[in-house]
Design a protein around this motif. Sequence first.
Motif, PDB file in Angstrom:
ATOM      1  N   SER A  74       0.828  -1.208   0.000  1.00 51.67           N
ATOM      2  CA  SER A  74       0.000   0.000   0.000  1.00 51.67           C
ATOM      3  C   SER A  74       0.862   1.259   0.000  1.00 51.67           C
ATOM      4  O   SER A  74       1.970   1.274   0.531  1.00 51.67           O
ATOM      5  CB  SER A  74      -0.935   0.008   1.209  1.00 51.67           C
ATOM      6  OG  SER A  74      -0.202  -0.005   2.415  1.00 51.67           O
ATOM      7  N   GLU A  76      -0.486   4.566   0.793  1.00 50.94           N
ATOM      8  CA  GLU A  76      -1.007   5.669   1.601  1.00 50.94           C
ATOM      9  C   GLU A  76      -1.045   5.322   3.088  1.00 50.94           C
ATOM     10  O   GLU A  76      -1.828   5.875   3.843  1.00 50.94           O
ATOM     11  CB  GLU A  76      -2.404   6.078   1.114  1.00 50.94           C
ATOM     12  CG  GLU A  76      -2.433   6.663  -0.298  1.00 50.94           C
ATOM     13  CD  GLU A  76      -1.676   7.984  -0.425  1.00 50.94           C
ATOM     14  OE1 GLU A  76      -1.305   8.568   0.608  1.00 50.94           O
ATOM     15  OE2 GLU A  76      -1.467   8.438  -1.569  1.00 50.94           O
ATOM     16  N   GLN A  78      -1.980   2.581   4.584  1.00 51.23           N
ATOM     17  CA  GLN A  78      -3.149   1.835   5.071  1.00 51.23           C
ATOM     18  C   GLN A  78      -2.804   0.715   6.041  1.00 51.23           C
ATOM     19  O   GLN A  78      -3.574   0.418   6.950  1.00 51.23           O
ATOM     20  CB  GLN A  78      -3.911   1.230   3.877  1.00 51.23           C
ATOM     21  CG  GLN A  78      -4.665   2.238   3.037  1.00 51.23           C
ATOM     22  CD  GLN A  78      -3.890   2.661   1.815  1.00 51.23           C
ATOM     23  OE1 GLN A  78      -2.671   2.627   1.798  1.00 51.23           O
ATOM     24  NE2 GLN A  78      -4.598   3.077   0.774  1.00 51.23           N
ATOM     25  N   THR A 144      -8.368  -2.008  -0.826  1.00 47.28           N
ATOM     26  CA  THR A 144      -8.049  -0.671  -1.351  1.00 47.28           C
ATOM     27  C   THR A 144      -8.762  -0.376  -2.670  1.00 47.28           C
ATOM     28  O   THR A 144      -8.522   0.655  -3.275  1.00 47.28           O
ATOM     29  CB  THR A 144      -6.536  -0.512  -1.555  1.00 47.28           C
ATOM     30  OG1 THR A 144      -6.054  -1.565  -2.397  1.00 47.28           O
ATOM     31  CG2 THR A 144      -5.799  -0.542  -0.230  1.00 47.28           C
ATOM     32  N   GLU A 197     -10.668  -0.444   3.279  1.00 46.06           N
ATOM     33  CA  GLU A 197      -9.315  -0.424   3.846  1.00 46.06           C
ATOM     34  C   GLU A 197      -9.241  -1.037   5.240  1.00 46.06           C
ATOM     35  O   GLU A 197      -8.452  -0.617   6.084  1.00 46.06           O
ATOM     36  CB  GLU A 197      -8.760   1.008   3.839  1.00 46.06           C
ATOM     37  CG  GLU A 197      -8.687   1.589   2.439  1.00 46.06           C
ATOM     38  CD  GLU A 197      -8.051   2.975   2.372  1.00 46.06           C
ATOM     39  OE1 GLU A 197      -7.574   3.475   3.403  1.00 46.06           O
ATOM     40  OE2 GLU A 197      -8.025   3.554   1.271  1.00 46.06           O
ATOM     41  N   THR A 199     -11.279  -0.845   7.666  1.00 47.20           N
ATOM     42  CA  THR A 199     -11.831  -0.029   8.752  1.00 47.20           C
ATOM     43  C   THR A 199     -13.170  -0.543   9.261  1.00 47.20           C
ATOM     44  O   THR A 199     -13.645  -0.100  10.313  1.00 47.20           O
ATOM     45  CB  THR A 199     -12.000   1.434   8.304  1.00 47.20           C
ATOM     46  OG1 THR A 199     -12.919   1.481   7.196  1.00 47.20           O
ATOM     47  CG2 THR A 199     -10.673   2.046   7.898  1.00 47.20           C
ATOM     48  N   GLY A 417      -6.080   5.817   3.201  1.00 46.48           N
ATOM     49  CA  GLY A 417      -5.147   5.651   4.311  1.00 46.48           C
ATOM     50  C   GLY A 417      -5.104   6.893   5.181  1.00 46.48           C
ATOM     51  O   GLY A 417      -6.127   7.428   5.606  1.00 46.48           O
ATOM     52  N   ILE A 418      -3.868   7.378   5.435  1.00 46.14           N
ATOM     53  CA  ILE A 418      -3.728   8.676   6.099  1.00 46.14           C
ATOM     54  C   ILE A 418      -3.279   9.751   5.118  1.00 46.14           C
ATOM     55  O   ILE A 418      -3.479  10.933   5.359  1.00 46.14           O
ATOM     56  CB  ILE A 418      -2.743   8.605   7.279  1.00 46.14           C
ATOM     57  CG1 ILE A 418      -1.341   8.243   6.819  1.00 46.14           C
ATOM     58  CG2 ILE A 418      -3.236   7.639   8.339  1.00 46.14           C
ATOM     59  CD1 ILE A 418      -0.283   8.468   7.873  1.00 46.14           C
ATOM     60  N   LYS A 421      -6.465  11.460   3.474  1.00 50.88           N
ATOM     61  CA  LYS A 421      -7.610  11.657   4.358  1.00 50.88           C
ATOM     62  C   LYS A 421      -8.091  13.107   4.368  1.00 50.88           C
ATOM     63  O   LYS A 421      -9.294  13.381   4.435  1.00 50.88           O
ATOM     64  CB  LYS A 421      -7.202  11.217   5.767  1.00 50.88           C
ATOM     65  CG  LYS A 421      -8.285  11.253   6.809  1.00 50.88           C
ATOM     66  CD  LYS A 421      -7.744  10.661   8.116  1.00 50.88           C
ATOM     67  CE  LYS A 421      -8.715  10.820   9.258  1.00 50.88           C
ATOM     68  NZ  LYS A 421      -8.178  10.252  10.514  1.00 50.88           N
ATOM     69  N   ASN A 449      -8.415  -0.843  12.128  1.00 46.69           N
ATOM     70  CA  ASN A 449      -7.549   0.078  11.400  1.00 46.69           C
ATOM     71  C   ASN A 449      -7.831   1.536  11.764  1.00 46.69           C
ATOM     72  O   ASN A 449      -8.129   2.367  10.894  1.00 46.69           O
ATOM     73  CB  ASN A 449      -7.697  -0.133   9.888  1.00 46.69           C
ATOM     74  CG  ASN A 449      -6.416   0.224   9.144  1.00 46.69           C
ATOM     75  OD1 ASN A 449      -5.382   0.510   9.730  1.00 46.69           O
ATOM     76  ND2 ASN A 449      -6.498   0.221   7.827  1.00 46.69           N
ATOM     77  N   LYS A 452      -7.440   5.796   9.978  1.00 40.34           N
ATOM     78  CA  LYS A 452      -7.418   5.818   8.514  1.00 40.34           C
ATOM     79  C   LYS A 452      -8.770   6.287   7.952  1.00 40.34           C
ATOM     80  O   LYS A 452      -9.819   6.015   8.491  1.00 40.34           O
ATOM     81  CB  LYS A 452      -7.108   4.412   7.961  1.00 40.34           C
ATOM     82  CG  LYS A 452      -6.004   3.662   8.683  1.00 40.34           C
ATOM     83  CD  LYS A 452      -4.630   4.275   8.484  1.00 40.34           C
ATOM     84  CE  LYS A 452      -3.583   3.634   9.384  1.00 40.34           C
ATOM     85  NZ  LYS A 452      -3.447   2.196   9.254  1.00 40.34           N
ATOM     86  N   MET A 453      -8.718   6.990   6.885  1.00 33.65           N
ATOM     87  CA  MET A 453      -9.826   7.300   5.993  1.00 33.65           C
ATOM     88  C   MET A 453     -10.896   8.230   6.550  1.00 33.65           C
ATOM     89  O   MET A 453     -11.368   9.137   5.860  1.00 33.65           O
ATOM     90  CB  MET A 453     -10.508   6.015   5.516  1.00 33.65           C
ATOM     91  CG  MET A 453     -11.504   6.270   4.376  1.00 33.65           C
ATOM     92  SD  MET A 453     -12.555   4.860   3.975  1.00 33.65           S
ATOM     93  CE  MET A 453     -11.329   3.704   3.385  1.00 33.65           C
TER      94      MET A 453
END
Length: 457
Positions: A74, A76, A78, A144, A197, A199, A417-418, A421, A449, A452-453
């Motif tokens: 990944s 980003e 994740q 993803t 992802e 989450t 991911g972060i 975001k 997770n 993230k997001m």
Amino acid sequence: MTIQNALAELTSLLGQGLSRSKSDLDQHGASESHFPLSPPDAVVYPESTEQLSDIVKICARHGCPLIGWGAGTSLEGQAQAFQGGVSVDFSNMNKLLRVSPEDMDVTVQPGMTREELNTELRATGLFFPVDPGANASIGGMASTRASGTTAVRYGTMRDNVLGLQVVLADGRIIHTGTRARKSSAGYDLTGLFVGAEGTLGLITELTLRLHGQPEAITAAVCAFDSIDDAVQAVIATIQMGIPIARIEFVDAATAAAFNGYSGSDMPLCPHLMVEFQGSEAGVAEQAEMFGDIVADHGGKGFEWATKPEERTALWKMRHHAHWAVLASKPGAKALVTDICVPISRLADAVNETRADIETSPISGPILGHVGDGNFHAILLFDDANPDEVKAVEALSHRMVERSLAMGGTATGEHGIGIGKKKYMEAEHGAAWDVMGDMKRVLDPQNIMNPGKMLRGN
């Protein structure tokens, strides 16, 4: 500490199936992009859905975060454990569970990689087409909503996942979707988890759509005098409805990186890399039509790759573009962008991005899956130089703003991911809060997770 209490119970449950060695933690705290090392507190290696359910129930009792891990490709952040917790490595859940050639579908565990799957399918005359370049795990690709070079013809993971088995944040095991080709029964929960992802839950089985292996395949590279000529040729090809299997753009800087890394001798100008699949007659017709379009836009220097080893070398070079560009500037970090715009705005987006990079202190070769309006700039910078860090972040930010203004997206395939975001509100508005509402219902403790997001996650 709640995490330590969870680890004590998990050790009792798993024994050698839990690792706290520094090498394992570091491996599961890294990514292929610019994010800092963020190791988890432990790594678990579940061997079945039922065992994973037990793991999740323990973590839920102690509020311990769980982060899914596939192949670690990944871009980003994740799969990194920015808030600590347990990394769930699916490498022991990598089996092909069922294949139905008659129905053209297959069920696999999430740790199986796309290359492993296609090796298993060779005798069936079928293949799984989604190709993000890296030998990613199927579970990670679904999480993803990955795509890649073949999406222009075969679609993304969203189009090729028929159903899932998922372990929710409370340990419940659910099934989504069916093997039927269509259904009007209730919410599309498969679509909800594809792209989430990790989450909302952890995927433990996937039922995938397969496609017939083509009778004939041919690939080619052609050069253009300008970026605009190459991109206009892509737009014309798509608007003509030519069923091209891959159509990739690389600029002059990327061509130079290929030459240095792969030993090719591409002229230092923009290129298109294309592939046609189908019957012998169909491939010949598609190639002829594309050749006429290329000629109309000043393309030249067609080099055809009809032998399997030639095609393999061509796409290996393209898939290694990230490493080729990094090698062109030893010691540099890379921020990899992946905006996607409507095809009618592709030329504007590429040209404006190229001009923006050229007026900055940052180098950034451009390439991408332009057949569906998706392209990347691999922005190279020295992370110890504050001015370069500031410049690269500004460049990436302007790319996203440009894409959103054109009706596009902040990320065509790498996910949120972060790293992306901060753009969710601009892209989704109040719908981003609805995503948060869903998260709170399915994961009220925010152990899946976290960070993230989603807003406030």
